[in-house]
Design a protein around this motif. Structure first.
Motif, short mmCIF file in Angstrom:
data_model
loop_
_atom_site.label_atom_id
_atom_site.label_comp_id
_atom_site.label_asym_id
_atom_site.label_seq_id
_atom_site.Cartn_x
_atom_site.Cartn_y
_atom_site.Cartn_z
N ILE A 24 32.34 48.56 32.87
CA ILE A 24 33.62 49.26 32.98
C ILE A 24 34.75 48.25 33.12
O ILE A 24 34.54 47.12 33.55
CB ILE A 24 33.64 50.22 34.20
CG1 ILE A 24 33.43 49.44 35.51
CG2 ILE A 24 32.62 51.32 34.05
CD1 ILE A 24 33.61 50.28 36.75
N CYS A 25 35.95 48.67 32.76
CA CYS A 25 37.13 47.82 32.86
C CYS A 25 37.79 48.01 34.22
O CYS A 25 38.16 49.13 34.57
CB CYS A 25 38.13 48.16 31.75
SG CYS A 25 37.55 47.76 30.10
N THR A 26 37.93 46.94 34.98
CA THR A 26 38.67 46.97 36.24
C THR A 26 39.45 45.66 36.34
O THR A 26 39.30 44.76 35.52
CB THR A 26 37.75 47.10 37.47
OG1 THR A 26 37.01 45.88 37.64
CG2 THR A 26 36.79 48.26 37.32
N THR A 27 40.28 45.55 37.37
CA THR A 27 41.04 44.32 37.59
C THR A 27 40.33 43.41 38.57
O THR A 27 40.85 42.34 38.90
CB THR A 27 42.45 44.65 38.12
OG1 THR A 27 42.34 45.21 39.44
CG2 THR A 27 43.16 45.63 37.21
N GLY A 28 39.15 43.82 39.07
CA GLY A 28 38.42 43.01 40.03
C GLY A 28 38.95 43.10 41.45
O GLY A 28 38.66 42.24 42.28
N ASN A 29 39.72 44.15 41.73
CA ASN A 29 40.32 44.31 43.07
C ASN A 29 39.81 45.56 43.77
O ASN A 29 40.55 46.21 44.50
CB ASN A 29 41.84 44.36 42.96
CG ASN A 29 42.45 43.01 42.65
OD1 ASN A 29 42.73 42.21 43.53
ND2 ASN A 29 42.66 42.75 41.36
N ASP A 30 38.53 45.88 43.54
CA ASP A 30 37.98 47.09 44.14
C ASP A 30 37.79 46.97 45.65
O ASP A 30 37.59 47.98 46.33
CB ASP A 30 36.63 47.42 43.49
CG ASP A 30 35.66 46.24 43.52
OD1 ASP A 30 36.01 45.20 42.97
OD2 ASP A 30 34.56 46.38 44.09
N LYS A 31 37.88 45.74 46.23
CA LYS A 31 37.76 45.57 47.67
C LYS A 31 39.11 45.35 48.34
O LYS A 31 39.18 45.28 49.58
CB LYS A 31 36.81 44.41 47.98
CG LYS A 31 35.37 44.69 47.56
CD LYS A 31 34.44 43.56 47.98
CE LYS A 31 33.01 43.86 47.57
NZ LYS A 31 32.08 42.78 47.98
N ASN A 32 40.17 45.20 47.56
CA ASN A 32 41.51 45.03 48.12
C ASN A 32 42.16 46.40 48.30
O ASN A 32 42.20 47.19 47.36
CB ASN A 32 42.37 44.16 47.20
CG ASN A 32 41.87 42.73 47.13
OD1 ASN A 32 41.27 42.23 48.08
ND2 ASN A 32 42.09 42.07 46.00
N HIS A 33 42.67 46.66 49.48
CA HIS A 33 43.23 47.98 49.73
C HIS A 33 44.51 47.87 50.56
O HIS A 33 44.85 46.82 51.09
CB HIS A 33 42.21 48.86 50.45
CG HIS A 33 41.93 48.45 51.86
ND1 HIS A 33 41.03 47.46 52.19
CD2 HIS A 33 42.44 48.88 53.05
CE1 HIS A 33 40.99 47.30 53.49
NE2 HIS A 33 41.84 48.15 54.05
N PHE A 34 45.20 49.01 50.65
CA PHE A 34 46.37 49.14 51.51
C PHE A 34 46.25 50.49 52.21
O PHE A 34 45.35 51.28 51.93
CB PHE A 34 47.68 49.05 50.70
CG PHE A 34 47.79 50.04 49.58
CD1 PHE A 34 48.50 51.21 49.76
CD2 PHE A 34 47.21 49.80 48.34
CE1 PHE A 34 48.61 52.14 48.73
CE2 PHE A 34 47.32 50.72 47.31
CZ PHE A 34 48.02 51.88 47.50
#
Length: 294
Positions: A152-162
């Motif tokens: 799948i296409c992601t930006t690689g920031n699935d663990k970065n949150h706000f």
């Protein structure tokens, strides 16, 4: 007068005349017969959409499928054949055995507090925090059966949150969400819409007007320092008993879930439009704060 012919191949849109032909055919022959005759099969529309999304490398999960199916079911022809029905929802949180007693005690406490300080409905607030990730592909994916690897296409920031703080009042008003990001200042070039309150760090700008805050029993809410801070700004607290947020907290009951679903929908659509572009190395860029808040 000759009847306009409607093609039986798979379609994504129909003219008004074609829709009238389909509806008339359904009235004369039954909706299931009409659906089969004109290939108006909602699951097949969804299947074709899933195949198209996976070919592009986009993540497909149950939330995005449900949202897409809602779009399909809003098509006038589909609605004419399959009118929307009602479905009961259920509470997933396990309720305490003494729920009636706790509900009664909490209700009495809120009534006494409101009577004591004469709060108007627009001065009784419910607040709740929820975490939002910069990548919202989800944990469950839909793909062809038998594939060992799903790309799948992601930006690689699935663990970065706000953190997003949602607020509503007892008169039904929903207030702009407060987005809290890590850092000391807003990155250069970021523009935040007026409908969203963005905080890089919390500031001392709470209202001085007396009001009631209703929130859950999250450990951070019960800290003495938090209660003192609210008291300094003339806020009176009503803490929802443990295990009763699914019943007593309006945000949990009717707002948080649609909010998260719509965010995930917006993320998928943002990704399908190319996101924030690519880096020099060809990797997808992370969503900017203005993308998230826009």
């Amino acid at each position: 007068m000759t009847q306009k012919k409607v093609g039986v191949r798979q379609r994504t849109s129909y003219s008004l005349e074609e829709k009238l032909v389909v509806v008339k055919y359904a009235q004369e022959n039954g909706r299931n017969v009409a659906a089969k005759h004109f290939n108006l099969n909602a699951p097949m529309f969804l299947y074709n959409w899933i195949i198209e999304q996976r070919k592009k490398g986009f993540a497909v999960n149950y939330i995005s499928m449900r949202l897409q199916m809602c779009k399909i079911l809003k098509e006038p022809v589909i609605q004419a054949l399959y009118p929307a029905g009602e479905r009961r929802t259920k509470i997933s949180q396990k309720l305490p055995e003494d729920i009636e007693q706790k509900l009664d005690e909490f209700r009495r406490f809120v009534i006494r507090l409101r009577a004591q300080f004469n709060f108007d409905l627009n001065n009784i607030f419910n607040i709740d925090e929820t975490s939002v990730w910069f990548d919202m592909a989800g944990n469950m994916m839909v793909n062809n059966k038998g594939d060992k690897t799903v790309h799948i296409c992601t930006t690689g920031n699935d663990k970065n949150h706000f953190t997003v703080v949602l607020t509503c009042s007892a008169d039904g008003t929903k207030y702009p969400p407060i987005c809290i990001f890590k850092g000391k200042q807003l990155p250069r070039g970021e523009v935040i819409p007026k409908s969203v309150i963005c905080r890089i760090r919390m500031s001392e700008n709470l209202s001085k007007e007396s009001a009631m805050i209703v929130y859950d029993s999250f450990r951070g809410h019960l800290e003495k320092s938090v209660k003192i801070k609210f008291k300094q700004h003339n806020f009176h607290l009503a803490v929802i008993p443990v295990g009763l947020t699914s019943v007593c907290q309006p945000l949990d009951v009717s707002i948080n879930k649609p909010f998260k679903d719509n965010l995930q929908k917006e993320w998928h659509e943002w990704m399908s439009r190319g996101g924030s572009g690519v880096t020099a190395a060809g990797n997808l860029k992370r969503a900017r704060i203005s993308d998230v808040c826009g």
